[in-house]
Structures are given as C-alpha cells and as structure tokens.
Design a protein around this motif. Structure first.
Motif, PDB file in Angstrom:
ATOM      1  N   ALA A   1       0.826  -1.205   0.000  1.00  0.00           N
ATOM      2  CA  ALA A   1       0.000   0.000   0.000  1.00  0.00           C
ATOM      3  C   ALA A   1       0.861   1.256   0.000  1.00  0.00           C
ATOM      4  CB  ALA A   1      -0.930  -0.009   1.217  1.00  0.00           C
ATOM      5  N   LEU A   2       1.918   1.263   0.802  1.00  0.00           N
ATOM      6  CA  LEU A   2       2.828   2.410   0.837  1.00  0.00           C
ATOM      7  C   LEU A   2       3.480   2.634  -0.522  1.00  0.00           C
ATOM      8  CD1 LEU A   2       4.508   1.733   4.291  1.00  0.00           C
ATOM      9  CD2 LEU A   2       3.268   3.828   3.700  1.00  0.00           C
ATOM     10  N   GLU A   3       3.827   1.571  -1.198  1.00  0.00           N
ATOM     11  CA  GLU A   3       4.459   1.690  -2.517  1.00  0.00           C
ATOM     12  C   GLU A   3       3.532   2.395  -3.501  1.00  0.00           C
ATOM     13  OE1 GLU A   3       7.619   1.687  -4.673  1.00  0.00           O
ATOM     14  OE2 GLU A   3       7.780   0.251  -3.031  1.00  0.00           O
ATOM     15  N   ARG A   4       2.262   2.014  -3.506  1.00  0.00           N
ATOM     16  CA  ARG A   4       1.296   2.673  -4.393  1.00  0.00           C
ATOM     17  C   ARG A   4       1.126   4.138  -4.013  1.00  0.00           C
ATOM     18  NH1 ARG A   4      -1.573  -2.376  -4.864  1.00  0.00           N
ATOM     19  NH2 ARG A   4      -2.604  -2.006  -2.862  1.00  0.00           N
ATOM     20  N   GLU A   5       1.044   4.400  -2.711  1.00  0.00           N
ATOM     21  CA  GLU A   5       0.885   5.776  -2.254  1.00  0.00           C
ATOM     22  C   GLU A   5       2.054   6.648  -2.689  1.00  0.00           C
ATOM     23  OE1 GLU A   5      -1.381   4.371   1.880  1.00  0.00           O
ATOM     24  OE2 GLU A   5       0.526   5.452   1.956  1.00  0.00           O
ATOM     25  N   PHE A   6       3.235   6.102  -2.631  1.00  0.00           N
ATOM     26  CA  PHE A   6       4.452   6.848  -2.968  1.00  0.00           C
ATOM     27  C   PHE A   6       4.394   7.387  -4.397  1.00  0.00           C
ATOM     28  CE2 PHE A   6       8.834   6.537  -4.774  1.00  0.00           C
ATOM     29  CZ  PHE A   6       9.430   7.562  -4.058  1.00  0.00           C
ATOM     30  N   HIS A   7       4.084   6.540  -5.336  1.00  0.00           N
ATOM     31  CA  HIS A   7       4.068   6.964  -6.733  1.00  0.00           C
ATOM     32  C   HIS A   7       2.900   7.912  -7.009  1.00  0.00           C
ATOM     33  CE1 HIS A   7       7.294   4.155  -7.578  1.00  0.00           C
ATOM     34  NE2 HIS A   7       6.620   3.238  -6.921  1.00  0.00           N
TER      35      HIS A   7
ATOM     36  N   GLU B   1      -5.965  10.075 -16.761  1.00  0.00           N
ATOM     37  CA  GLU B   1      -4.960  10.731 -15.929  1.00  0.00           C
ATOM     38  C   GLU B   1      -4.853  10.033 -14.572  1.00  0.00           C
ATOM     39  OE1 GLU B   1      -3.590  15.222 -15.329  1.00  0.00           O
ATOM     40  OE2 GLU B   1      -5.633  14.881 -14.609  1.00  0.00           O
ATOM     41  N   ILE B   2      -5.981   9.665 -13.996  1.00  0.00           N
ATOM     42  CA  ILE B   2      -5.970   8.946 -12.723  1.00  0.00           C
ATOM     43  C   ILE B   2      -5.223   7.626 -12.879  1.00  0.00           C
ATOM     44  CG2 ILE B   2      -7.368   7.869 -10.936  1.00  0.00           C
ATOM     45  CD1 ILE B   2      -7.528  10.931 -10.987  1.00  0.00           C
ATOM     46  N   ALA B   3      -5.480   6.925 -13.971  1.00  0.00           N
ATOM     47  CA  ALA B   3      -4.795   5.648 -14.218  1.00  0.00           C
ATOM     48  C   ALA B   3      -3.292   5.852 -14.331  1.00  0.00           C
ATOM     49  CB  ALA B   3      -5.348   5.007 -15.486  1.00  0.00           C
ATOM     50  N   ARG B   4      -2.877   6.946 -14.963  1.00  0.00           N
ATOM     51  CA  ARG B   4      -1.453   7.231 -15.092  1.00  0.00           C
ATOM     52  C   ARG B   4      -0.820   7.537 -13.740  1.00  0.00           C
ATOM     53  NH1 ARG B   4      -1.884  11.257 -18.102  1.00  0.00           N
ATOM     54  NH2 ARG B   4      -1.185  12.953 -16.745  1.00  0.00           N
ATOM     55  N   TRP B   5      -1.569   8.216 -12.879  1.00  0.00           N
ATOM     56  CA  TRP B   5      -1.052   8.543 -11.546  1.00  0.00           C
ATOM     57  C   TRP B   5      -0.864   7.294 -10.685  1.00  0.00           C
ATOM     58  CZ3 TRP B   5      -4.598  13.329 -10.139  1.00  0.00           C
ATOM     59  CH2 TRP B   5      -4.198  14.412 -10.932  1.00  0.00           C
TER      60      TRP B   5
END
Length: 350
Positions: free
Chosen positions: A287-293, A333-337
């Motif tokens: 979860a932290l990894e996803r949040e980071f990017h 754009e959300i998917a890219r984020w």
C-alpha cells in the motif's frame, strides 16, 4: 539526535519525543532520520524493553509532514527522498520487534498517523483528534492510510479517507486506528509504569500496563451513523457516493455531501481508487508503494501545491482545483497517476 527530536532513556523505556510544538510537531526530513536512528539505538540495547513515542507541547502528537518544505522544493526530488524515508519508517514501526507505544494525545493527523497508528500499542486520550485530511489539500491519505482505512468496519475507512473528518478516542478505537483510551491526566503514571517494567516484559507486559491505566471511551459516534455510511460509501465511483448521500436526505448525509464537494475532485477519485486497492493489498508495504508513486504524481501534476498554497502559504482557504468539477476528472490521468514513476520504496516487494 537533533533539536526537533528528544531521545532519552527512562528505566527500561526508550523515549522519542517530537519537539516542534510551535509547528504542532510537524515532521521534517531530519526528524524522520532522527527517529529512525533512535530505533536503531533502542533495538541494539538489551536494557531497553519498550519504545514510547510522544509529542511535546499541549496541542498534539503530530499534525503531519512539513508541508512548507514540500511546497518550496523544486521539482519532486526532495519529496521523493522525504516520502521514501518516511514510508520506510512507517513500515519499520509496524514491524518493530520491541513493544512500540504511541501516545496519540491531541492532534494526530497525516504523517502523525503514520508514525503512530502502525504501532503495536496505540493510546488515545479524551483530547485526541485523529484524521487523514489530505483530500482537502489536493493530496491523498498516505503513510499507509490506504492499508489501515480499508480494514475499518464496513465503509468507515472509505468515509474517513474521503472526507478527512477528525475523530475522537471512541471512534479511533472503533475504526481500528487505536487500541485504548487513557485519560491525559494519567499519562505520566502510564509512562512511569512502562519505564518500571523489566526489559523482558514484552508485548503482554506493556499491554497489561496500558490496560491498567485505560478507561472506557464510551460509545463511538460513528457507530450510530454506520448504516448511512455503509450504504452511501459502498460504491466504487465518487459520483455514485455523492448521489447516494444526496438521496439519503438525513442531516448527517447533507453535511458530509457538502464536505466532499469542497475537496479536490481529482484527489477524491484517486483516493477512492487507492482505498479500494488497499483492501486487497498483500501488505502495508504494498500500500505504501502505491501511495508513494501517486503522491509524486499529485505533487508534479495534481492539486497538491495549490492545496498547500491555500491552506499554509497564503492561507486564503480558497483553493483553485484543476479540474474544478468531478465530471471533468480524466480517468486516463488517474490511471497514469497509479503507475510507478520512480525507483521503488521497497525494492524487494513482490
């Protein structure tokens, strides 16, 4: 260890005291490093049986990360380093082998949640105000919130993550963000009891000491409106949540609808995606990894800088979100984020 973190030993207790009371103990990059170094020291000392994190001053444990430093930084290089170290610290606290006690007294928000709500022993008081208010500044509930919140009962975590509403002791325990309520007047007694424990007391000894000083926090207000929250926040699209709140017709639903309509639209959509993905996350680190990017994306391309400007820099409380409406949010754009955009925080993560 650094002027903004006091590290000391009292009996068998290793203490870490955040010491920026004028800034509500907001975490700087240096403070994150100082906490990590203190954990190294305490882990290596057999005379230390437990670690206690607390905040100096009367207002709270920690209001979050130092937003001004992120705003004033060029590009995303500083933020990348800051968040990488912060998220690794949050994960370290979650897996720390010695008993780790966090005193979530007063304001505990954002990054303050990261260094406390992952602890093994989480103590709140009658003064506690716990929140992940990031959608109000064009950001996302990070520091592992997208791991914690999906594990709250029903849709309570979805509600807290999207609205950023602050909760007190009873609700924090109900939502799984804290374990026990100790009156603030009894905290000195609790600290003395923890320091007097033998180093080998372990998790059970620390838990017993906390329970001996704890009181019933009373009924959780969120439990009384859980049926509305579970019904309205069960959807996977923000517009469906808003429609459900509008259709509900209760005063509570109307208030929450107005709250959400003031948040950054793109941040709401991104946050809901992360919360839903967090339900199936294999670990806190995932979860932290996803949040980071996603955090890097919001700083570079989203509303985060504008949110900081409105709340912290100019303090006009009039953010100009882009896009300004939920309908204008671009799903592409959300998917890219949500895609990786830097070296991983946890390279060995599978």
């Amino acid at each position: 260890m650094g002027s903004d973190v006091i590290v000391e030993v009292t009996g068998s207790l290793g203490r870490i005291r955040l010491d920026r009371p004028k800034a509500l103990n907001a975490l700087t990059h240096a403070m994150i490093g100082d906490i990590d170094s203190a954990l190294d020291r305490f882990a290596a000392d057999p005379a230390i049986g437990a670690v206690l994190l607390s905040g100096e001053g009367e207002r709270g444990l920690c209001a979050g990360g130092d937003l001004r430093s992120l705003y004033e930084s060029e590009g995303t290089g500083f933020a990348e380093s800051f968040w990488r170290d912060e998220y690794r610290l949050d994960a370290r606290i979650a897996g720390y082998r010695k008993p780790f006690v966090a005193l979530m007294d007063g304001i505990t928000m954002g990054g303050g949640v990261g260094v406390s709500a992952h602890a093994r022993h989480r103590v709140v008081t009658e003064r506690s105000r716990i929140a992940t208010p990031e959608t109000g500044i064009g950001f996302l509930p990070d520091v592992g919130a997208t791991w914690l919140l999906p594990r709250a009962p029903g849709e309570i975590g979805t509600y807290l993550g999207l609205t950023g509403e602050a909760v007190g002791a009873a609700d924090a325990i109900f939502a799984g963000l804290a374990d026990a309520m100790v009156p603030s007047a009894r905290l000195p007694d609790l600290i003395r009891a923890l320091a007097a424990l033998p180093p080998e007391a372990g998790q059970n000894g620390v838990r017993a000491a906390i329970e001996a000083h704890a009181q019933d926090p009373g009924p959780a207000p969120l439990a009384e409106v859980r049926d509305v929250i579970d019904r309205c926040f069960a959807y996977d699209m923000v517009d469906e949540i808003l429609a459900a709140l509008q259709a509900d017709g209760s005063d509570f639903a109307a208030r929450i609808l107005a709250t959400l309509q003031a948040k950054a639209p793109a941040s709401l959509v991104l946050t809901l995606c992360l919360l839903r993905r967090g339900r199936g996350a294999a670990s806190l680190e995932a979860a932290l990894e996803r949040e980071f990017h996603a955090a890097l994306a919001l700083l570079a391309e989203g509303d985060f800088r504008e949110g900081i400007r409105a709340a912290v820099i100019d303090k006009d409380r009039r953010p100009r979100w882009r896009p300004a409406t939920l309908e204008a949010v671009d799903p592409a754009e959300i998917a890219r984020w949500l895609e990786p955009r830097a070296e991983p925080v946890f390279p060995n993560l599978r």
